[in-house]
Design a protein around this motif. Structure first.
Motif, short mmCIF file in Angstrom:
data_model
loop_
_atom_site.label_atom_id
_atom_site.label_comp_id
_atom_site.label_asym_id
_atom_site.label_seq_id
_atom_site.Cartn_x
_atom_site.Cartn_y
_atom_site.Cartn_z
N LEU A 178 0.82 -1.21 0.00
CA LEU A 178 0.00 0.00 0.00
C LEU A 178 0.86 1.26 0.00
O LEU A 178 0.56 2.23 -0.70
N ILE A 179 1.95 1.24 0.79
CA ILE A 179 2.85 2.39 0.83
C ILE A 179 3.56 2.56 -0.51
O ILE A 179 3.72 3.67 -1.02
N SER A 180 4.00 1.44 -1.10
CA SER A 180 4.67 1.50 -2.41
C SER A 180 3.77 2.13 -3.46
O SER A 180 4.22 2.92 -4.30
N LYS A 181 2.48 1.80 -3.39
CA LYS A 181 1.54 2.34 -4.36
C LYS A 181 1.27 3.83 -4.12
O LYS A 181 1.27 4.63 -5.05
N GLU A 182 1.09 4.21 -2.83
CA GLU A 182 0.76 5.61 -2.52
C GLU A 182 1.93 6.54 -2.81
O GLU A 182 1.74 7.65 -3.33
N PHE A 183 3.15 6.11 -2.47
CA PHE A 183 4.31 6.98 -2.64
C PHE A 183 5.12 6.66 -3.90
O PHE A 183 6.16 7.28 -4.12
N SER A 184 4.69 5.67 -4.70
CA SER A 184 5.34 5.30 -5.97
C SER A 184 6.82 5.00 -5.78
O SER A 184 7.68 5.68 -6.36
N VAL A 185 7.14 4.01 -4.96
CA VAL A 185 8.54 3.67 -4.68
C VAL A 185 8.90 2.33 -5.32
O VAL A 185 8.05 1.45 -5.48
N SER A 186 10.17 2.16 -5.65
CA SER A 186 10.67 0.95 -6.29
C SER A 186 10.99 -0.11 -5.25
O SER A 186 11.05 0.18 -4.04
N PRO A 187 11.23 -1.38 -5.67
CA PRO A 187 11.63 -2.42 -4.72
C PRO A 187 12.91 -2.07 -3.96
O PRO A 187 13.03 -2.37 -2.77
N VAL A 188 13.87 -1.43 -4.64
CA VAL A 188 15.11 -1.05 -3.95
C VAL A 188 14.82 -0.01 -2.87
O VAL A 188 15.32 -0.10 -1.74
N ALA A 189 14.00 0.99 -3.21
CA ALA A 189 13.64 2.01 -2.21
C ALA A 189 12.89 1.37 -1.04
O ALA A 189 13.10 1.74 0.12
N MET A 190 12.03 0.40 -1.33
CA MET A 190 11.31 -0.28 -0.27
C MET A 190 12.27 -1.10 0.58
O MET A 190 12.10 -1.22 1.80
N GLY A 191 13.29 -1.66 -0.05
CA GLY A 191 14.30 -2.38 0.71
C GLY A 191 15.01 -1.48 1.70
O GLY A 191 15.28 -1.87 2.84
#
Length: 438
Positions: free
Chosen positions: A50-63
């Motif tokens: 949900l956070i990845s979708k709202e803030f448009s972040v990549s897998p690396v940024a999520m890592g």
């Protein structure tokens, strides 16, 4: 302390009809605290899609978001150990419990990826003294022959709480949103902070424990007098501590075992949703099996070690066997790459996590080797090494997923690191015995 000594002396000459079990009450306090601790660690993995979708972040940024907790945690472990040895378990643990819970609530108010990242750093720093404090409690309250089970109860809170609370947290996230997840989990911690200060006491201050129990735990090797409290920190003590092979052996082994744990705490829900095609609710219920299996592994490893000691086997063998065998079997996690059945995948991951739970008895080893006056500092050194896995694992898996589009090598990474842990426990660790630093 004087009152405790007088009580122990009076017990020596009298027959006490029963022995209180206050040590188990105190252990239950950190058991529940650990459940809350890991709820506040793992909630980010649940809301990550949900956070990845709202803030448009990549897998690396999520890592990097997943690892933010461990960057701060690792940096704060040594100061946390200093405060733990200086101010004791009750004040230190209570302060960090209240601090991380408040910061968890504040995460729900984040308006950007970077503000959420900053709050996550704060949660990690506040949680740093928690597991060293758990270890100090076990060392202070329990005789050697009960430390396996006691240490396992502390560790079991990691898995039991996550297993039971993950489905409702998924439901909260899907029904109300990701912010409410932080509000609820942080609020639980703030309530438990009040309970902690009301109930918990160290052995020398616990009026609930009678002379029979105090004599029992002292004669069994518990450190009932907090000899380090109030002492000034000395760098030469830390340098001396790091000259022992036992410390390096446990550090490397703990780091290796924790890599698999952090896969489950960070990328596991995303793995189930993206790689295995599950919905959020299905992923929540699928998470129950592996976490319950890990909880059983923790209790089995601790109870097995205590059983061997009670039957005359050496402490060295009894404590090493569950850790080594557990890490060997953790490598079976790669078998999930070779089946398309989600049911079989959950079974494989449950077995691998059971084995990882067995290896989590390494905190019991810390209780066995820590110098009596540096229990908090020793726990913090081990905790620092352990949380390097929280930095390495999510970032490494983020790069693997972004570059390959798959989690196959992510599971292979966990298996390879587990074998490094086997080497550390069998070759580097050496004899498990109490270290001494003046």
């Amino acid at each position: 302390m004087l009152e405790t000594t007088q009580r122990a002396k009076s017990y020596a000459g009298t027959a006490t009809p029963y022995r209180t079990r206050t040590r188990w009450l105190m252990l239950s306090m950190v058991f529940i605290g650990t459940i809350i601790n890991y709820l506040d660690r793992s909630n980010m993995s649940i809301v990550a899609p949900l956070i990845s979708k709202e803030f448009s972040v990549s897998p690396v940024a999520m890592g990097f978001m997943f690892s933010a907790f461990s960057w701060a945690y690792a940096a704060a472990t040594l100061p946390g150990g200093y405060f733990l040895d200086r101010f004791g378990t009750r004040k230190t643990y209570g302060a960090c419990l209240g601090g991380w819970s408040l910061l968890t609530v504040l995460q729900g108010f984040s308006g950007s990826f970077m503000s959420l990242f900053g709050m996550r750093l704060g949660v990690g720093a506040a949680e740093a003294p928690a597991f060293p404090a758990n270890n100090k409690l076990v060392t202070n309250w329990f005789p050697q022959k009960e430390r396996g089970v006691a240490g396992s109860v502390c560790s079991m809170g990691v898995y039991v709480g996550t297993a039971l609370l993950t489905p409702p947290v998924f439901w909260i996230a899907q029904t109300y949103g990701w912010r409410e997840v932080f509000f609820v989990s942080g609020g639980l911690g703030l309530v438990w902070t009040l309970v902690w200060f009301r109930v918990y006491r160290d052995p020398d201050e616990a009026t609930q424990a009678n002379t029979a129990e105090l004599a029992y735990i002292r004669e069994g090797g518990a450190i009932t007098t907090d000899t380090a409290k109030g002492q000034a920190f000395r760098w030469d003590q830390l340098r001396k501590l790091l000259t022992y092979r036992q410390i390096w052996g446990v550090c490397i082994g703990k780091l290796a075992a924790t890599c698999t744990l952090y896969f489950f705490l960070t990328w596991f829900p995303t793995y189930l949703i993206q790689e295995r095609g599950m919905t959020m609710l299905h992923a929540g219920f699928a998470s129950i099996g592996p976490y319950l299996a890990a909880a059983m592994g923790v209790m089995f490893g601790g109870a097995w070690g205590d059983w061997m000691i009670k039957r005359g086997m050496s402490v060295n063998f009894a404590r090493k066997a569950p850790m080594v065998i557990g890490l060997l079997l953790t490598g079976t996690i790669v078998l999930a790459n070779f089946t398309s059945s989600n049911i079989l995948v959950v079974g494989i991951l449950s077995f691998a996590f059971f084995a990882q739970g067995m290896s989590s008895t390494n905190w019991v080893v810390v209780s066995e080797i820590a110098p009596r006056n540096l229990v908090g500092m020793t726990g913090s050194v081990i905790s620092f090494a352990s949380n390097l896995a929280g930095i390495i694992t999510p970032i490494t898996i983020g790069f693997i997923v972004q570059s390959t589009g798959s989690f196959q090598w992510a599971l292979g990474f966990c298996a390879i690191v587990a074998m490094i842990g086997v080497f550390s426990y069998t070759v580097i660790l050496g004899k498990i015995e109490r270290l001494h630093i003046d």
